[in-house]
Design a protein around this motif. Sequence first.
Motif, short mmCIF file in Angstrom:
data_model
loop_
_atom_site.label_atom_id
_atom_site.label_comp_id
_atom_site.label_asym_id
_atom_site.label_seq_id
_atom_site.Cartn_x
_atom_site.Cartn_y
_atom_site.Cartn_z
N ASP A 62 8.59 3.72 -13.56
CA ASP A 62 7.39 2.74 -13.72
C ASP A 62 6.92 2.48 -12.34
O ASP A 62 7.58 1.53 -11.91
CB ASP A 62 8.08 1.51 -14.62
CG ASP A 62 6.76 0.46 -14.90
OD1 ASP A 62 5.84 0.70 -14.17
OD2 ASP A 62 7.07 -0.21 -15.64
N VAL A 63 5.80 3.16 -12.11
CA VAL A 63 5.09 2.89 -10.75
C VAL A 63 4.87 1.37 -10.63
O VAL A 63 4.86 0.94 -9.30
CB VAL A 63 4.05 3.83 -10.46
CG1 VAL A 63 4.61 5.36 -10.29
CG2 VAL A 63 3.08 3.62 -11.29
N SER A 68 11.77 0.05 -9.22
CA SER A 68 11.75 1.64 -9.96
C SER A 68 11.36 2.39 -8.85
O SER A 68 11.45 3.56 -8.91
CB SER A 68 10.91 1.48 -11.28
OG SER A 68 10.77 2.82 -11.69
N VAL A 69 10.10 2.10 -8.17
CA VAL A 69 9.70 3.08 -6.97
C VAL A 69 10.82 3.15 -5.98
O VAL A 69 10.89 4.31 -5.36
CB VAL A 69 8.45 2.48 -6.37
CG1 VAL A 69 8.02 3.22 -5.19
CG2 VAL A 69 7.33 2.31 -7.49
N PHE A 119 -0.32 1.91 -4.49
CA PHE A 119 0.01 1.31 -3.19
C PHE A 119 1.62 1.58 -2.91
O PHE A 119 2.03 1.87 -1.94
CB PHE A 119 -0.40 -0.10 -3.17
CG PHE A 119 0.46 -0.85 -2.12
CD1 PHE A 119 -0.05 -0.71 -0.82
CD2 PHE A 119 1.37 -1.65 -2.07
CE1 PHE A 119 0.51 -1.53 0.41
CE2 PHE A 119 2.01 -2.56 -1.16
CZ PHE A 119 1.73 -2.18 0.08
N LEU A 120 2.44 1.06 -3.95
CA LEU A 120 3.82 1.11 -3.88
C LEU A 120 4.43 2.54 -3.42
O LEU A 120 5.34 2.80 -2.42
CB LEU A 120 4.66 0.76 -5.01
CG LEU A 120 4.49 -0.82 -5.15
CD1 LEU A 120 4.98 -1.00 -6.61
CD2 LEU A 120 4.91 -1.63 -4.23
N CYS A 121 3.89 3.61 -4.06
CA CYS A 121 4.51 4.91 -3.86
C CYS A 121 3.90 5.34 -2.53
O CYS A 121 4.67 6.24 -1.80
CB CYS A 121 3.66 5.88 -4.98
SG CYS A 121 4.53 5.70 -6.56
N ALA A 122 2.60 5.10 -2.17
CA ALA A 122 2.15 5.58 -0.80
C ALA A 122 2.87 4.52 0.36
O ALA A 122 3.25 5.48 1.39
CB ALA A 122 0.58 5.01 -0.54
#
Length: 246
Positions: A62-63, A68-69, A119-122
Motif C-alpha cells: 500500500d504505497v 509498507s513502502v 513521493f514515498l516511493c521516489a
Amino acid sequence: MTETPKIALVTGAGSGIGRAVSLALHGAGWRVVLAGRRAADLEQTASLGGASSHPMLPVSTDVSRPESVEHLFGRIRGEYGRLDLLFNNAGINIPAVPLEDVTFELWNRIVGVNLTGAFLCAQHAVRLMKQQQPRGGRIINNGSISAHAPRPHSAPYTATKHAITGLTRSISLDGREYDIACGQIDIGNANTGLADQSKALVPGQEPKMDVQDVAGAVLYMAGLPLSANVQFMTVMATKMPFIGRG
C-alpha cells in the motif's frame, strides 16, 4: 561479457497500465518488481510473464503507508541490492463529484495514493540510487493529461496530478548531481478495462488507444541512457478531446 540485468519497480502493477508496462519491461529483459495492494492481481501479472529464468517479484504494497513502502524497498535491497527504474504508476480516481461534495476522507484517500505514495516511493528510490554502484537510475512518474487540463468535477484527482508535475521537476533538479533522471508520462484514454469503470476517466464513448502503445512509450523512456531523458511525454488517443477541451 554478460550484461548486468537492470532492476525495475512498477507500482500499481496488478492491472491496467502497470500490468502492461511490467510485461513490456520483463519481455525486454528487465528484472521487474511488482507492487500493488492486491496480491492475487500481482500474482496474475507475474504468471502472464510466463516461464522465465528471471520471474517477476510480486510484493503486496500500500504505497500510501510509509511502513509498507519501507517493506517493499527492503525486499528490493534484499533480492537485488539496487534499483535502476521506478515507474511511479499507482493511482486511484472516483466518479465525478462536485467540489463541495468531496469528503475529507475521500480527499485524503486520493492524495494518499496518488501523491504521497509517489513521493514515498521516489524518496526510497533516490536513497538507493544515490548509494548503489554504479550509482544513479531513472524515475518515471505517471502524470495524466489531467496534469494540464482537468475534467469537470475532478478536483482531488486533478490536484494530485498537477502536484506530480512539481514532484517530477523537483526530482529532476535534485537528482542531476547523482545521475538520477526523472521524467513524466501524461496518458490520455488508454483502453485498460479500468477506464470503462469510471465516467470520470473516460466519459461517454471517447476514443481510446491500446494500452500496449502506452507500454511501448514507457519502455522507450526507460531504455534511454542516463545521459538522456524524456522530461515530459504526452501519449493519448489521437481523436480524444484534449487539445481544445479546456
